[in-house]
Design a protein around this motif. Structure first.
Motif, short mmCIF file in Angstrom:
data_model
loop_
_atom_site.label_atom_id
_atom_site.label_comp_id
_atom_site.label_asym_id
_atom_site.label_seq_id
_atom_site.Cartn_x
_atom_site.Cartn_y
_atom_site.Cartn_z
N ALA A 13 0.72 -1.26 -0.16
CA ALA A 13 -0.11 -0.04 -0.07
C ALA A 13 0.77 1.36 0.07
N VAL A 14 2.06 1.39 0.62
CA VAL A 14 2.87 2.41 0.74
C VAL A 14 3.48 2.38 -0.69
N ALA A 15 3.75 1.45 -1.18
CA ALA A 15 4.52 1.65 -2.42
C ALA A 15 3.67 2.12 -3.63
N VAL A 16 2.45 1.74 -3.70
CA VAL A 16 1.38 2.23 -4.41
C VAL A 16 1.23 3.74 -4.31
N LEU A 17 1.01 4.12 -2.86
CA LEU A 17 0.51 5.53 -2.71
C LEU A 17 1.79 6.31 -2.93
N ALA A 18 3.10 5.81 -2.69
CA ALA A 18 4.09 6.66 -3.08
C ALA A 18 4.42 6.88 -4.53
N MET A 19 4.08 5.89 -5.39
CA MET A 19 4.26 6.08 -6.75
C MET A 19 3.28 6.80 -7.27
N VAL A 20 2.05 7.00 -6.85
CA VAL A 20 0.85 8.04 -7.31
C VAL A 20 1.18 9.32 -6.65
N LEU A 21 1.70 9.46 -5.39
CA LEU A 21 1.90 10.86 -4.95
C LEU A 21 3.05 11.43 -5.33
N LEU A 22 4.35 10.69 -5.60
CA LEU A 22 5.52 11.36 -6.02
C LEU A 22 5.61 11.33 -7.43
N ARG A 23 4.85 10.80 -8.27
CA ARG A 23 5.02 10.97 -9.62
C ARG A 23 5.06 12.52 -10.45
N GLY A 24 3.97 13.11 -10.07
CA GLY A 24 3.91 14.58 -10.40
C GLY A 24 5.18 15.48 -9.84
#
Length: 156
Positions: A66-77
């Motif tokens: 869950a942390v990995a997916v959220l980090a990818m979504v939030l840090l992408r931009g």
């Protein structure tokens, strides 16, 4: 768009066009920054869950995902914008460095060649003398060069 070129053995290879290279480099830098950010968050999460994960393996595994997916979504931009700014600043820095090197090479050649020094003197005489005090402070080498050419001290 790719550019087809032939090697010396006659084989055709595809090279990226010059206009694509900065975009590809920016995307690569954004990907590397995203991977570094996600990795750092996963390591931090793993350290925080270490004591709790001994008895709850599946929950800890799900929390890490869950942390990995959220980090990818939030840090992408964020990483994309950061990479664009970094590439813009690096491009400006390298252009400024190239300009300085060219000025130093021109000045070194002008000190050895009186014809080139005379051309520089004519070009500097054509430049407007009504510069503000702040504009004259940007480059000490250009001020020194202007003074040497103006006072005809280049024979020293």
């Amino acid at each position: 768009m790719n550019t087809a070129t032939k090697t010396m053995w006659g084989q055709t290879t595809l090279l990226p066009a010059a206009s694509e290279t900065p975009v590809a480099l920016t995307q690569f830098l954004a990907t590397v920054l995203l991977a570094a950010g996600v990795s750092a968050l996963l390591v931090l999460t793993d350290r925080l869950l270490d004591g709790w994960a001994e008895s709850h393996w599946v929950a800890a595994w799900l929390a890490l995902w869950a942390v990995a997916v959220l980090a990818m979504v939030l840090l992408r931009g964020l990483t994309r914008v950061l990479a664009q700014h970094l590439m813009t600043h690096l491009d400006a820095w390298s252009a400024q460095l190239a300009s300085r090197r060219a000025d130093h090479r021109l000045w070194a050649m002008a000190q050895k060649d009186p014809r080139l020094m005379r051309d520089l003197a004519v070009a500097m005489d054509r430049a407007p003398e009504e510069r503000s005090a702040l504009q004259g402070l940007e480059n000490p080498m250009s001020r020194r060069a202007a003074r040497v050419v103006r006072d005809r001290l280049y024979y020293i």
